[in-house]
Design an enzyme around this catalytic site. Structure first.
Site, PDB file in Angstrom:
ATOM      1  N   ASN A 176       0.971  -1.191   0.057  1.00 28.90           N
ATOM      2  CA  ASN A 176      -0.019  -0.115   0.092  1.00 28.90           C
ATOM      3  C   ASN A 176       0.894   1.276  -0.187  1.00 28.90           C
ATOM      4  O   ASN A 176       0.555   2.417  -0.848  1.00 28.90           O
ATOM      5  CB  ASN A 176      -0.881  -0.055   1.240  1.00 28.90           C
ATOM      6  CG  ASN A 176      -2.066  -0.811   1.129  1.00 28.90           C
ATOM      7  OD1 ASN A 176      -2.661  -1.197  -0.083  1.00 28.90           O
ATOM      8  ND2 ASN A 176      -2.673  -1.269   2.088  1.00 28.90           N
ATOM      9  N   HIS A 234      -3.157   2.280  -2.589  1.00 22.46           N
ATOM     10  CA  HIS A 234      -4.264   1.719  -1.952  1.00 22.46           C
ATOM     11  C   HIS A 234      -4.991   0.698  -3.225  1.00 22.46           C
ATOM     12  O   HIS A 234      -5.633  -0.368  -3.003  1.00 22.46           O
ATOM     13  CB  HIS A 234      -5.261   2.092  -1.196  1.00 22.46           C
ATOM     14  CG  HIS A 234      -4.532   2.605   0.330  1.00 22.46           C
ATOM     15  ND1 HIS A 234      -4.525   1.846   1.246  1.00 22.46           N
ATOM     16  CD2 HIS A 234      -3.981   3.760   0.404  1.00 22.46           C
ATOM     17  CE1 HIS A 234      -3.969   2.213   2.276  1.00 22.46           C
ATOM     18  NE2 HIS A 234      -3.468   3.624   2.092  1.00 22.46           N
ATOM     19  N   ASP A 243      -5.680  -2.973  -3.244  1.00 21.75           N
ATOM     20  CA  ASP A 243      -6.660  -3.818  -3.651  1.00 21.75           C
ATOM     21  C   ASP A 243      -6.633  -4.959  -4.469  1.00 21.75           C
ATOM     22  O   ASP A 243      -7.394  -5.977  -4.643  1.00 21.75           O
ATOM     23  CB  ASP A 243      -7.954  -2.800  -3.819  1.00 21.75           C
ATOM     24  CG  ASP A 243      -8.279  -2.003  -2.645  1.00 21.75           C
ATOM     25  OD1 ASP A 243      -7.822  -2.319  -1.606  1.00 21.75           O
ATOM     26  OD2 ASP A 243      -9.009  -0.903  -3.012  1.00 21.75           O
ATOM     27  N   ASP A 289     -17.640 -28.135  -1.174  1.00 21.14           N
ATOM     28  CA  ASP A 289     -18.582 -28.588  -0.171  1.00 21.14           C
ATOM     29  C   ASP A 289     -18.147 -28.676   1.150  1.00 21.14           C
ATOM     30  O   ASP A 289     -18.592 -28.286   2.108  1.00 21.14           O
ATOM     31  CB  ASP A 289     -19.392 -29.608  -0.693  1.00 21.14           C
ATOM     32  CG  ASP A 289     -20.279 -29.412  -1.508  1.00 21.14           C
ATOM     33  OD1 ASP A 289     -20.876 -28.212  -2.258  1.00 21.14           O
ATOM     34  OD2 ASP A 289     -20.666 -30.477  -2.368  1.00 21.14           O
ATOM     35  N   GLU A 316      -5.962  -7.551   5.324  1.00 17.63           N
ATOM     36  CA  GLU A 316      -5.241  -8.767   4.474  1.00 17.63           C
ATOM     37  C   GLU A 316      -5.317 -10.045   4.904  1.00 17.63           C
ATOM     38  O   GLU A 316      -4.487 -10.850   4.687  1.00 17.63           O
ATOM     39  CB  GLU A 316      -3.807  -8.046   4.455  1.00 17.63           C
ATOM     40  CG  GLU A 316      -2.952  -8.238   5.583  1.00 17.63           C
ATOM     41  CD  GLU A 316      -2.838  -6.978   6.374  1.00 17.63           C
ATOM     42  OE1 GLU A 316      -2.003  -6.607   7.031  1.00 17.63           O
ATOM     43  OE2 GLU A 316      -3.988  -6.236   6.442  1.00 17.63           O
TER      44      GLU A 316
END
Length: 401
Positions: free
Chosen positions: A263, A268, A272, A288, A298
């Site tokens: 970052n 930022h 992301d 499943d 994070e």
């Protein structure tokens, strides 16, 4: 004066309560009347004055805290200074009172958490509406049954009366009364049927809205993964299934290594994208019996039913190796991110008295993995601090993203 000077606070308005800026010029002293030789300047309307004051407060909020001007920060500033989001106003007020600086990162995280809580509140509101609709539907059905019973009893009385009289003018009157009662019963019964159908449609619509809202509130919109709230519900269900079927169950925390550096170096938005990349890689484990969620920041959490501790560590290690082998580049600047990796701590859920204890053990194992050099998976409960060490200590780990 700066934004925190108590001498500049103003009593009315959210901005004054927060102490976010100096008093307006028109609040320090009355304005002298402005006249000309020809005509007095038109007075400012109350609506225009309110709009001007809101704009001034938004400006002072952003400038007073050194925040950049963007659509997102303007929206947040508007919600704070107008009181449109009381929860956010309270959180910002407490943050300012603590002396901590207001940053874009803190505001974004606070707004994100508030939106998640807002989603939960919406679900609860929908549940209450659904319960009310179901209760109303029950009342309608009860009323329909009561009305039908009453009409049937009246009809039976008329039939009995008709059978007890001789054919004459009185019989004709009874038949006419019976016909009138039957028609009225039919009309009201049809009204009840329409009301029942309407209640059923409303109930079905509310049920659909409830399901949509639940899905919306349980998704992390940045990564597309389930969020922490959704994971907690899944964890409870999977633990019950594992106990019922006598299956192993493991839980793991995975944390992106040196994410703050990503970052700070790339911004930022790039951070992301890294979060989404790691989330997608972990999501490939989902089935499943394997559930992946974003736990916050994070950090991700993984639940593996049917896998013992060694198998769970191996599964996560394979994903770790896949991610660490990739060479990601910041598309905005064409600058390499460096190696992106994660550390993980894994715990055998059945080895602990409850879910909370198992999560704590996995978190402690993750902490040990970080101390041991990052980019590794460690199993909880092992004496060796390197635990389940899937790679040797990396002397170059200091350059990892």
């Amino acid at each position: 004066m700066n934004a925190h000077d108590p001498g500049t606070s103003r009593s009315p308005g959210w901005a004054r309560w927060l102490g976010l800026g100096p008093a307006r010029e028109d609040e320090r002293a009355p304005r002298p009347a402005q006249t000309t030789d020809t005509q007095q300047e038109p007075a400012e309307s109350p609506a225009d004055k309110r709009r001007r004051h809101v704009l001034e407060d938004i400006t002072r909020f952003l400038m007073g805290h050194g925040l950049p001007i963007s659509p997102h920060t303007l929206t947040i500033a508007h919600d704070v200074v107008t009181g449109a989001n009381p929860a956010l106003v309270r959180l910002v007020g407490e943050h300012v009172a603590s002396g901590a600086p207001l940053t874009v990162e803190w505001l974004e995280e606070t707004v994100r958490c508030d939106e998640e809580e807002s989603g939960a509140r919406q679900i609860h509101a929908l549940v209450r509406k659904l319960e009310g609709a179901i209760a109303q539907f029950g009342c309608t059905a009860t009323a329909a049954r009561s009305a039908t019973t009453s009409y049937n009893e009246t009809l039976a009385e008329q039939v009995d009366a008709l059978g007890g009289i001789a054919p004459c003018q009185e019989a004709s009157s009874a038949i006419e009364a019976l016909t009138s009662v039957a028609r009225e019963m039919l009309r009201r019964t049809r009204d009840m049927e329409r009301e029942i159908s309407r209640s059923e449609r409303e109930t079905e619509a509310l049920q659909r809205s409830l399901e949509d809202a639940r899905r919306e509130a349980e998704i992390d919109h940045l990564t597309g993964l389930p969020n922490r709230r959704a994971f907690e519900a899944v964890f409870e269900d999977e633990l019950a299934l594992a106990k019922d079927k006598n299956e192993p169950l493991c839980v793991a925390f995975c944390d992106i290594d040196r994410f703050k550096r990503v970052n700070d170096t790339h911004g930022h938005e790039a951070g992301d994208r890294v979060l989404r990349t790691v989330a997608q890689a972990l999501a490939e484990l989902s089935n499943d019996k394997c559930h992946v969620a974003r736990h916050g920041g994070e950090e991700f959490v993984v639940l593996l039913r049917g896998s013992n501790l060694a198998t769970a560590c191996t599964v996560l290690d394979e994903t770790r190796e896949t991610i660490a082998a990739r060479r990601l580049v910041n598309r905005a600047t064409n600058t390499p991110f460096g190696r992106i990796s994660f550390s993980a701590g894994v715990a055998d859920v059945h080895a602990y008295p409850n879910r909370k204890s198992a999560l704590r053990a996995a978190d402690e194992a993750l902490f040990r993995a970080k101390l041991a050099g990052r980019n590794r998976v460690i199993a909880a409960g092992q004496d060796d601090w390197n635990g389940f060490r899937v790679i040797p200590p990396d002397p170059a780990s200091g350059t990892a993203a």
